[in-house]
Design an enzyme around this catalytic site. Structure first.
Site, short mmCIF file in Angstrom:
data_model
loop_
_atom_site.label_atom_id
_atom_site.label_comp_id
_atom_site.label_asym_id
_atom_site.label_seq_id
_atom_site.Cartn_x
_atom_site.Cartn_y
_atom_site.Cartn_z
N SER A 269 0.83 -1.21 0.00
CA SER A 269 0.00 0.00 0.00
C SER A 269 0.87 1.26 0.00
CB SER A 269 -0.94 -0.07 1.20
OG SER A 269 -2.10 0.65 0.91
N LYS A 273 4.19 2.03 -2.39
CA LYS A 273 4.63 3.23 -3.11
C LYS A 273 6.07 3.51 -2.69
CE LYS A 273 0.03 5.27 -1.92
NZ LYS A 273 -0.95 4.64 -2.72
N TRP A 360 -9.67 0.42 -5.54
CA TRP A 360 -9.13 1.73 -5.13
C TRP A 360 -7.70 1.91 -5.66
CZ3 TRP A 360 -10.84 6.16 -3.69
CH2 TRP A 360 -10.16 7.01 -2.83
N HIS A 411 -7.52 -5.67 -0.29
CA HIS A 411 -6.32 -4.87 -0.05
C HIS A 411 -5.63 -5.33 1.24
CE1 HIS A 411 -4.01 -1.14 -0.38
NE2 HIS A 411 -4.21 -0.95 0.90
C1 GCU Z 1 -5.40 4.75 1.66
C2 GCU Z 1 -4.81 5.54 0.52
C3 GCU Z 1 -3.97 4.67 -0.39
C4 GCU Z 1 -2.97 3.88 0.41
C5 GCU Z 1 -3.66 3.14 1.54
C6 GCU Z 1 -2.72 2.44 2.52
O1 GCU Z 1 -6.37 3.87 1.18
O2 GCU Z 1 -5.85 6.17 -0.15
O3 GCU Z 1 -3.28 5.46 -1.34
O4 GCU Z 1 -2.26 3.00 -0.42
O5 GCU Z 1 -4.39 4.06 2.32
O6 GCU Z 1 -1.57 2.77 2.62
O7 GCU Z 1 -3.22 1.57 3.23
#
Ligand code: GCU
Length: 431
Positions: A269, A273, A360, A411
């Protein structure tokens, strides 16, 4: 390591909301996302193999120059510029044992101090297969960040309980932003430590909040306390966490039990990144793995599918550099897109993973980044993504220099994800 921080209820509430929203509730969110493939705008991606002045890049020896152009744009417009290795960086082993994980592993906890005065630090928890350590065989290792402290990845009672600021969570045993004994092992389902050890790999884990607590405080806490406040192109939190991974790599290179030439950087997540940006900025990472990284990670921003640039910059204003807000609802104006982030890592291996229900994060956009990065990999003499252009069937990983899967489910991080990453490492590193 404690790094004290104040926060507003609103900031934390926003963070918790965005972290935990199930897909069904997303329709209640403000604008800034789209789940309809038919509404993906027509877009043209910036070509990683055309120089800024229009010259085509047709041979591998032109790539370093083009790569530098792309890197500058990501530094300037997206993640922000981080400082180099701090002078005062030093390490202390604060605990170790040769009898962990049912006698199969050694455990070491290393405190990495970012300054000579020891005011800010992060802890690395390292498990290595005992067999390999005893045989003096340096261990290929997964370097990872986690959301709820090193003690959350296993119920091993010897793991130092984090004292750092942490997002409060009943489920994870975090009360008033501090971990409690109840949070030991709270995230263990995402960390199959014993299987990793059984397969001959090491695991090095760091709590991301040791590096920079994850809320918008104007960059005062964590390692930012040691530096001037960032300019518009200064390091946001993702760049800061990635910087922390490089400092961890500085340590791993000094540890003869670890094979520093075979370190895979992994994150889920927002931390996926981060692993991509770490892989792009630090060539010492041999394999880069992003799990469900989505917007600002592997997903193409120009698709504006799932989370958009405007949405992420609004919910998480501290993650990217300030310049990135120029592209809110204006992705097409950004001089780079996320396939070029993957291309920056070439010719080193990258594995991108998606989850079917994680709309998402835009699974298709994540796959397409690999597809559009592949020409750079091919130019550099690798097999890229093996010529694939269609998403593979669910639960059927593709493994070339670029790897990809979309698995069933939501997720999170599952055993399927980890088994795929270890299969990929087996294949790329040929033990
Ligand atoms: C949120 C956010 C995402 C991210 C995620 C996470 O959903 O919008 O961009 O990847 O959190 O880190 O769990």
């Amino acid at each position: 390591m404690p790094t004290t921080a104040k926060s507003t209820t609103l900031q934390i509430a926003t963070l918790c909301l965005a972290l935990t929203l199930p897909t069904a509730m997303l329709s209640a969110q403000p604008a800034g996302y789209n789940y309809d493939e038919a509404k993906v705008p027509a877009y043209t991606l910036p070509d990683p193999l055309v120089m800024a002045d229009g010259t085509p890049v047709t041979s591998a020896d032109q790539w370093p120059k083009r790569r530098a152009e792309i890197m500058d744009l990501f530094l300037q417009e997206v993640y922000g510029k981080a400082p180099g290795k701090p002078e005062g960086l030093h390490f202390k082993v604060i605990e170790q044992s040769d009898d962990a994980i049912n006698g199969k592993a050694t455990r070491k906890q290393v405190r990495v101090f970012f300054d000579a005065d020891e005011t800010v630090a992060m802890d690395i928890l390292i498990y290595l297969p005992k067999k390999l350590v005893d045989a003096k065989q340096p261990v290929p290792t997964f370097l990872t960040l986690n959301f709820f402290g090193n003690h959350s990845i296993s119920d091993d009672p010897a793991i130092v309980l984090s004292e750092s600021w942490m997002r409060s969570s009943k489920e994870k045993g975090v009360v008033d932003n501090r971990a409690t004994e109840a949070s030991r092992g709270a995230s263990a389902s995402r960390w199959p430590v014993e299987s990793i050890i059984d397969r001959g790999y090491g695991l090095a884990a760091i709590y991301y909040g040791d590096i920079d607590p994850d809320f918008d405080d104007g960059f005062k806490n964590g390692v930012h306390a040691l530096y001037d406040p960032p300019a518009k192109d200064g390091w946001g939190s993702i760049a800061t966490w990635a910087w922390g991974l490089s400092r961890a790599m500085d340590y791993l290179e000094t540890d003869s039990e670890i094979d520093a030439k075979r370190v895979a950087v992994f994150g889920h997540s927002r931390l996926g990144k981060t692993s991509l940006w770490a892989g792009a900025t630090d060539p010492r990472f041999s394999i880069t793995i992003s799990n469900d990284s989505g917007c600002g990670g592997a997903a193409l921003s120009r698709r504006a599918f799932g989370e958009t640039v405007a949405r992420i910059n609004t919910s998480f204003p501290h993650w990217f550099c300030d310049n990135y807000t120029k592209y809110n609802d204006n992705e097409g104006a950004c001089p780079v897109d996320q396939h070029q982030l993957v291309a920056l890592i070439a010719p080193r291996s990258v594995y991108i993973a998606s989850a079917e229900e994680d709309t998402w994060a835009d699974p298709r956009g994540e796959f397409l980044s690999a597809v559009h990065a592949a020409p750079v990999y091919q130019l550099l003499g690798t097999d890229g993504i093996g010529g694939e252009t269609e998403m593979p069937p669910i639960n059927k990983p593709i493994m070339h220099t670029l790897g990809y899967h979309v698995r069933t489910g939501k997720h999170t991080v599952t055993d399927f994800d980890w088994n795929s990453y270890m299969d990929f490492a087996d294949q790329r590193w040929v033990k």
